[in-house]
Design an enzyme around this catalytic site. Structure first.
Site, PDB file in Angstrom:
ATOM      1  N   ARG A  58       0.920  -1.334  -0.063  1.00 53.48           N
ATOM      2  CA  ARG A  58       0.075  -0.216   0.035  1.00 53.48           C
ATOM      3  C   ARG A  58       0.867   1.124  -0.074  1.00 53.48           C
ATOM      4  O   ARG A  58       0.560   2.129  -0.666  1.00 53.48           O
ATOM      5  CB  ARG A  58      -0.983  -0.076   1.245  1.00 53.48           C
ATOM      6  CG  ARG A  58      -2.337  -1.015   0.975  1.00 53.48           C
ATOM      7  CD  ARG A  58      -2.993  -0.959   2.127  1.00 53.48           C
ATOM      8  NE  ARG A  58      -4.228  -1.667   1.837  1.00 53.48           N
ATOM      9  CZ  ARG A  58      -5.249  -1.918   2.669  1.00 53.48           C
ATOM     10  NH1 ARG A  58      -4.866  -1.681   3.939  1.00 53.48           N
ATOM     11  NH2 ARG A  58      -6.555  -2.413   2.470  1.00 53.48           N
ATOM     12  N   LYS A 109     -15.771 -16.510   6.141  1.00 55.53           N
ATOM     13  CA  LYS A 109     -17.155 -16.626   6.395  1.00 55.53           C
ATOM     14  C   LYS A 109     -18.158 -16.036   5.311  1.00 55.53           C
ATOM     15  O   LYS A 109     -17.721 -15.396   4.549  1.00 55.53           O
ATOM     16  CB  LYS A 109     -17.431 -15.522   7.547  1.00 55.53           C
ATOM     17  CG  LYS A 109     -17.104 -15.909   9.079  1.00 55.53           C
ATOM     18  CD  LYS A 109     -17.359 -14.935   9.983  1.00 55.53           C
ATOM     19  CE  LYS A 109     -16.639 -15.320  11.330  1.00 55.53           C
ATOM     20  NZ  LYS A 109     -16.715 -14.248  12.179  1.00 55.53           N
ATOM     21  N   GLY A 161      -6.453  -8.060   1.442  1.00 51.77           N
ATOM     22  CA  GLY A 161      -5.335  -8.227   2.112  1.00 51.77           C
ATOM     23  C   GLY A 161      -4.805  -9.625   1.975  1.00 51.77           C
ATOM     24  O   GLY A 161      -3.648  -9.888   1.597  1.00 51.77           O
ATOM     25  N   GLY A 163     -12.572  -4.342   1.770  1.00 56.11           N
ATOM     26  CA  GLY A 163     -13.858  -4.164   1.919  1.00 56.11           C
ATOM     27  C   GLY A 163     -14.481  -3.166   0.766  1.00 56.11           C
ATOM     28  O   GLY A 163     -15.573  -3.448   0.327  1.00 56.11           O
TER      29      GLY A 163
HETATM   30  C1  3PG Z   1      -8.680  -1.806   4.912  1.00 58.62           C
HETATM   31  O1  3PG Z   1      -7.676  -2.395   5.316  1.00 58.62           O
HETATM   32  O2  3PG Z   1      -9.636  -2.803   4.476  1.00 58.62           O
HETATM   33  C2  3PG Z   1      -8.861  -0.347   5.083  1.00 58.62           C
HETATM   34  O3  3PG Z   1      -7.821   0.177   5.440  1.00 58.62           O
HETATM   35  C3  3PG Z   1     -10.032  -0.035   5.865  1.00 58.62           C
HETATM   36  O4  3PG Z   1      -9.834  -0.226   7.314  1.00 58.62           O
HETATM   37  P1  3PG Z   1     -11.036  -0.476   8.224  1.00 58.62           P
HETATM   38  O5  3PG Z   1     -11.670  -1.665   7.675  1.00 58.62           O
HETATM   39  O6  3PG Z   1     -10.532  -0.477   9.546  1.00 58.62           O
HETATM   40  O7  3PG Z   1     -11.963   0.809   7.994  1.00 58.62           O
END
Ligand code: 3PG
Ligand code: MG
Length: 391
Positions: free
Chosen positions: A36, A193, A346, A369
């Site tokens: 990142r 999940k 990730g 997400g």
């Molecule tokens: C992630 O790693 O998906 C983003 O940095 C968002 O992080 P968060 O889900 O803690 O908002």
């Protein structure tokens, strides 16, 4: 989508605040993947070439607001950034009330989530951030699904709010994969999940021709299609939803292949004794931890046929070498394919790094997400505000 782009603005002499996603994995203060950070470098360099005053903001993890907590500090990121940029990146612990900065300098501000009001998208906090800059640049696609002070609020109040080139690139690549995909289109969705990915799985059924599922999601579908799965990770309470998903797939003529063979073990550890067996021979004291060789072949065949591939989530516990073969084979098959391929998340990025195919995909999204919510067709608040500001 009409949004202002950083590359269309004159940044010279301006205080340019860039929202980054430096939420990188860390172990004992050491950054374990700088993907990142690397992704952010071209945008920062572009601003520096124009002699801007560059202020970087980001969150890290999910600390308690209003308290400094060292494991969540961005200090290690400032160090890594200095190395990558070849110039000092000054780290500012207290930054909200003003930052001294000259042209051509880069300042990284401490974790935005230490500030009270960040998560609630508080107006007062957002205005304070906006007052620090002339131009706010949203470049953190991975946080675009969060309406927080540093992603959304600041964009409401900044004199100018625009998207950085990294964000623009992410949106272009995702649009290309989703809006008008070359077919057949394949989605590979793994993860522990089914509950967290149920809506995206349903949405994808309308879009794709093939859907490969992995991990706990696959186990739940294996169970829903009538097989005994021993003590494998599974969400029993979602078997009904899993069954309707399979039914819907059938109706939409979307292929969701169910594994024919799997790798099982009695425990998940480095000493585990892996065993390959047909999917209907799993014993009560065993868990499914990877796909077997026949299933790998079946998936490789689908990957070969596909012209567009979206990948989020591994198909086995690839961190453990005993159970990595499925994910490794998929990573290589996608790397070898000429399809337009895009991966995000990730775990997926960690797998691509582990199997050394990072640069063999068409596009790597920094989003996790946000990547899934975009695919689902949800409006991302941090993008929506940029659209609103552009009108
Ligand atoms: C992630 O790693 O998906 C983003 O940095 C968002 O992080 P968060 O889900 O803690 O908002
Ligand atoms: Mg996340």
């Amino acid at each position: 989508m009409h949004i202002l782009s950083m590359s269309d603005l004159n940044l010279t002499d301006k205080r340019v605040m860039i929202r980054e996603d430096f939420n990188v994995p860390m172990e004992n203060g050491v950054i374990t993947s700088d993907a990142r950070i690397m992704a952010a470098i071209p945008t920062i360099k572009l601003a520096l070439e124009q002699d801007a005053k560059v202020i970087l903001i980001s969150h890290m993890g999910r600390p308690k607001e209003g308290e400094y907590d060292e494991p969540y500090s961005l200090a290690p990121v400032a160090k890594r950034l200095s190395e990558l940029l070849g110039q000092e990146v000054r780290f500012e612990k207290d930054w909200l009330n003003g930052i001294e900065i000259n042209n051509g300098e880069v300042v990284l501000c401490e974790n935005t989530r230490f500030n009270v009001g960040e998560k609630a998208n508080d107006d007062g906090l957002s205005r304070k951030m906006a007052a620090l800059c002339d131009i706010f640049v949203m470049d953190a696609f991975a946080t675009a699904h969060r309406a927080q002070a540093s992603t959304h609020g600041v964009a409401c109040f900044a004199q100018t709010a625009c998207a950085g080139p990294l964000l623009m690139g992410e949106l272009d690549a995702l649009e290309r994969a989703i809006a008008n995909p070359a077919r057949p289109m394949l989605a590979i969705i793994g993860g522990s999940k089914i509950s967290t990915k149920l809506t995206v799985l349903e949405k994808l059924l309308d879009m794709v021709d093939f859907m490969i599922v992995g991990g706990g999601i696959a186990n739940t579908l294996i169970r829903a299609s009538g097989h005994f799965i021993g003590k494998s990770l599974c969400e029993e309470n979602l078997l009904g939803e899993a069954k309707s998903l399979l039914k819907k797939a059938n109706k939409h003529k979307t292929t969701i292949p169910i594994p024919v063979d799997v790798v099982v073990a009695k425990e998940l550890s480095v000493d585990a004794i892996p065993e390959i067996k047909p999917v209907d021979k799993v014993m009560h004291d065993e868990m499914i931890l990877d796909i077997g060789p026949q299933t790998i072949q079946m998936y490789q065949e689908l990957i070969k046929q596909s012209k567009t591939i979206i990948w989020n989530g591994p198909v086995g516990v690839f961190e453990n070498d005993h159970f990595a073969k499925g994910t490794e084979a998929i990573a290589h098959a996608i790397a070898d394919s000429s399809a337009f391929s895009i991966a995000g998340g990730g775990d997926t990025l960690a797998a691509l790094e582990k199997f050394d195919v990072m640069d063999k995909l068409s596009y790597i999204s920094t989003g996790d997400g946000a990547f899934l919510e975009f695919i689902e067709g949800k409006k991302l608040p941090a993008i929506e505000i940029l659209e609103r500001r552009a009108n």
